[in-house]
Design a protein around this motif. Structure first.
Motif, PDB file in Angstrom:
ATOM      1  N   MET A   1       0.851  -1.194   0.000  1.00 31.19           N
ATOM      2  CA  MET A   1       0.000   0.000   0.000  1.00 31.19           C
ATOM      3  C   MET A   1       0.884   1.241   0.000  1.00 31.19           C
ATOM      4  O   MET A   1       1.880   1.291   0.707  1.00 31.19           O
ATOM      5  CB  MET A   1      -0.902   0.014   1.227  1.00 31.19           C
ATOM      6  CG  MET A   1      -1.840   1.223   1.295  1.00 31.19           C
ATOM      7  SD  MET A   1      -2.738   1.302   2.866  1.00 31.19           S
ATOM      8  CE  MET A   1      -1.426   1.838   3.975  1.00 31.19           C
ATOM      9  N   ALA A  27      -8.837   0.486  -4.124  1.00 28.80           N
ATOM     10  CA  ALA A  27      -8.689  -0.865  -3.578  1.00 28.80           C
ATOM     11  C   ALA A  27      -9.178  -1.887  -4.594  1.00 28.80           C
ATOM     12  O   ALA A  27     -10.055  -1.611  -5.423  1.00 28.80           O
ATOM     13  CB  ALA A  27      -9.468  -0.997  -2.275  1.00 28.80           C
ATOM     14  N   LYS A  30     -10.456  -6.453  -0.958  1.00 32.41           N
ATOM     15  CA  LYS A  30     -10.135  -5.925   0.369  1.00 32.41           C
ATOM     16  C   LYS A  30      -8.719  -5.355   0.437  1.00 32.41           C
ATOM     17  O   LYS A  30      -8.318  -4.821   1.475  1.00 32.41           O
ATOM     18  CB  LYS A  30     -10.286  -7.031   1.417  1.00 32.41           C
ATOM     19  CG  LYS A  30     -11.725  -7.533   1.575  1.00 32.41           C
ATOM     20  CD  LYS A  30     -11.824  -8.575   2.666  1.00 32.41           C
ATOM     21  CE  LYS A  30     -13.259  -9.051   2.852  1.00 32.41           C
ATOM     22  NZ  LYS A  30     -13.375 -10.085   3.917  1.00 32.41           N
ATOM     23  N   ALA A  31      -7.987  -5.470  -0.659  1.00 28.77           N
ATOM     24  CA  ALA A  31      -6.592  -5.015  -0.666  1.00 28.77           C
ATOM     25  C   ALA A  31      -6.508  -3.563  -1.121  1.00 28.77           C
ATOM     26  O   ALA A  31      -6.872  -3.234  -2.251  1.00 28.77           O
ATOM     27  CB  ALA A  31      -5.759  -5.889  -1.587  1.00 28.77           C
ATOM     28  N   GLU A  32      -6.043  -2.692  -0.252  1.00 32.12           N
ATOM     29  CA  GLU A  32      -5.852  -1.292  -0.616  1.00 32.12           C
ATOM     30  C   GLU A  32      -4.578  -1.158  -1.450  1.00 32.12           C
ATOM     31  O   GLU A  32      -3.499  -1.557  -1.015  1.00 32.12           O
ATOM     32  CB  GLU A  32      -5.763  -0.422   0.639  1.00 32.12           C
ATOM     33  CG  GLU A  32      -5.603   1.056   0.329  1.00 32.12           C
ATOM     34  CD  GLU A  32      -5.689   1.920   1.569  1.00 32.12           C
ATOM     35  OE1 GLU A  32      -4.728   2.670   1.816  1.00 32.12           O
ATOM     36  OE2 GLU A  32      -6.707   1.830   2.288  1.00 32.12           O
ATOM     37  N   LEU A  33      -4.702  -0.594  -2.643  1.00 32.54           N
ATOM     38  CA  LEU A  33      -3.548  -0.420  -3.511  1.00 32.54           C
ATOM     39  C   LEU A  33      -2.766   0.837  -3.149  1.00 32.54           C
ATOM     40  O   LEU A  33      -1.547   0.825  -3.099  1.00 32.54           O
ATOM     41  CB  LEU A  33      -4.001  -0.348  -4.974  1.00 32.54           C
ATOM     42  CG  LEU A  33      -4.736  -1.582  -5.498  1.00 32.54           C
ATOM     43  CD1 LEU A  33      -5.129  -1.386  -6.960  1.00 32.54           C
ATOM     44  CD2 LEU A  33      -3.887  -2.838  -5.343  1.00 32.54           C
ATOM     45  N   ARG A  54      -0.233  -1.422 -10.053  1.00 30.99           N
ATOM     46  CA  ARG A  54      -0.363  -0.634  -8.830  1.00 30.99           C
ATOM     47  C   ARG A  54      -1.598   0.255  -8.828  1.00 30.99           C
ATOM     48  O   ARG A  54      -1.860   0.951  -7.853  1.00 30.99           O
ATOM     49  CB  ARG A  54       0.888   0.226  -8.611  1.00 30.99           C
ATOM     50  CG  ARG A  54       2.132  -0.559  -8.245  1.00 30.99           C
ATOM     51  CD  ARG A  54       1.927  -1.453  -7.035  1.00 30.99           C
ATOM     52  NE  ARG A  54       1.484  -0.718  -5.864  1.00 30.99           N
ATOM     53  CZ  ARG A  54       2.307  -0.204  -4.971  1.00 30.99           C
ATOM     54  NH1 ARG A  54       3.618  -0.331  -5.111  1.00 30.99           N
ATOM     55  NH2 ARG A  54       1.835   0.445  -3.920  1.00 30.99           N
TER      56      ARG A  54
END
Length: 226
Positions: A1, A27, A30-33, A54
């Motif tokens: 992140m 995101a 659930k993964a925040e970029l 990214r």
């Protein structure tokens, strides 16, 4: 992140008609970029860098109103003090340029440009005169009747930018627009695009992985790969 500090209130106030991103979060599931804040002033070119995957292009899609449903976004995006996210994509009046020129193959060069002209310019002669003047202004005089497929890479890029500018955008979003050009042509087209963006006073956001592009832009650089 990746987290980049948001613009201060004073930065946002100085932006005037600029593009302001405040605590924008992208995101995938659930993964925040990344989460960023940025102020791009009129005539300034800010650069977003980083490796593939990214979310750089996803950020531009979010600003333009075309976010892929696989992604989610939050935060504030304002242009000239107006909340862009409250507007439909066609109401945001943003100019986009991509790796490919994306000229309409079933239209001539002039047809591509006529398509972008605002409806306030009325009459066939007036509209065609505006197109011819624009072509002459960028060294493409007399190419109006050409098929886009016959243009060189540099010519096609200039026509694509003209089409974008003739639509009178309020800001420019550039997604790797020079990446498919050879080195010499890349520099020429990059200079042309940046000079037009600056002279038109457009806040411009560039996505690239090329450090020369970022240096030539001359504005703030956010590296999502750091």
């Amino acid at each position: 992140m990746q987290v980049v500090a948001p613009p201060s209130p004073s930065d946002a106030a100085r932006a005037g008609d600029g593009l302001v991103l405040r605590d924008v979060r992208i995101a995938l599931g659930k993964a925040e970029l990344f989460r960023i804040g940025l102020t791009v002033h009129p005539g300034e070119i800010a650069t977003i860098m980083g490796p593939s995957g990214r979310g750089k292009s996803t950020l531009l899609a979010h600003i333009a109103g075309f976010l892929d449903p696989a992604f989610s976004a939050s935060g504030e995006v304002r242009l000239g003090g107006e909340d862009l996210l409250a507007l439909a994509p066609e109401e945001r009046r943003l100019g986009l340029m991509f790796q490919d020129s994306l000229l309409f193959p079933h239209m001539s060069v002039a047809g591509n440009l006529l398509f972008a002209l605002p409806q306030r310019i009325r009459g066939r002669r007036r509209r065609r005169a505006a197109v011819d003047e624009a072509l002459a202004d960028v060294g493409l005089e007399g190419l109006g009747e050409r098929d886009p497929v016959t243009l060189s890479g540099g010519q096609a890029s200039r026509v694509a930018l003209l089409r974008t500018l003739l639509a009178e955008p309020r800001a420019l979003l550039l997604d790797e627009p020079f990446s498919r050009l050879d080195r010499d042509l890349r520099g020429q087209v990059r200079t042309f695009v940046f000079e037009r963006a600056r002279s038109s006073g457009l806040p411009t956001l560039l996505v690239t992985h090329d450090h020369e592009d970022a240096e030539a832009a001359g504005g703030p650089i956010l590296d999502l790969g750091e």
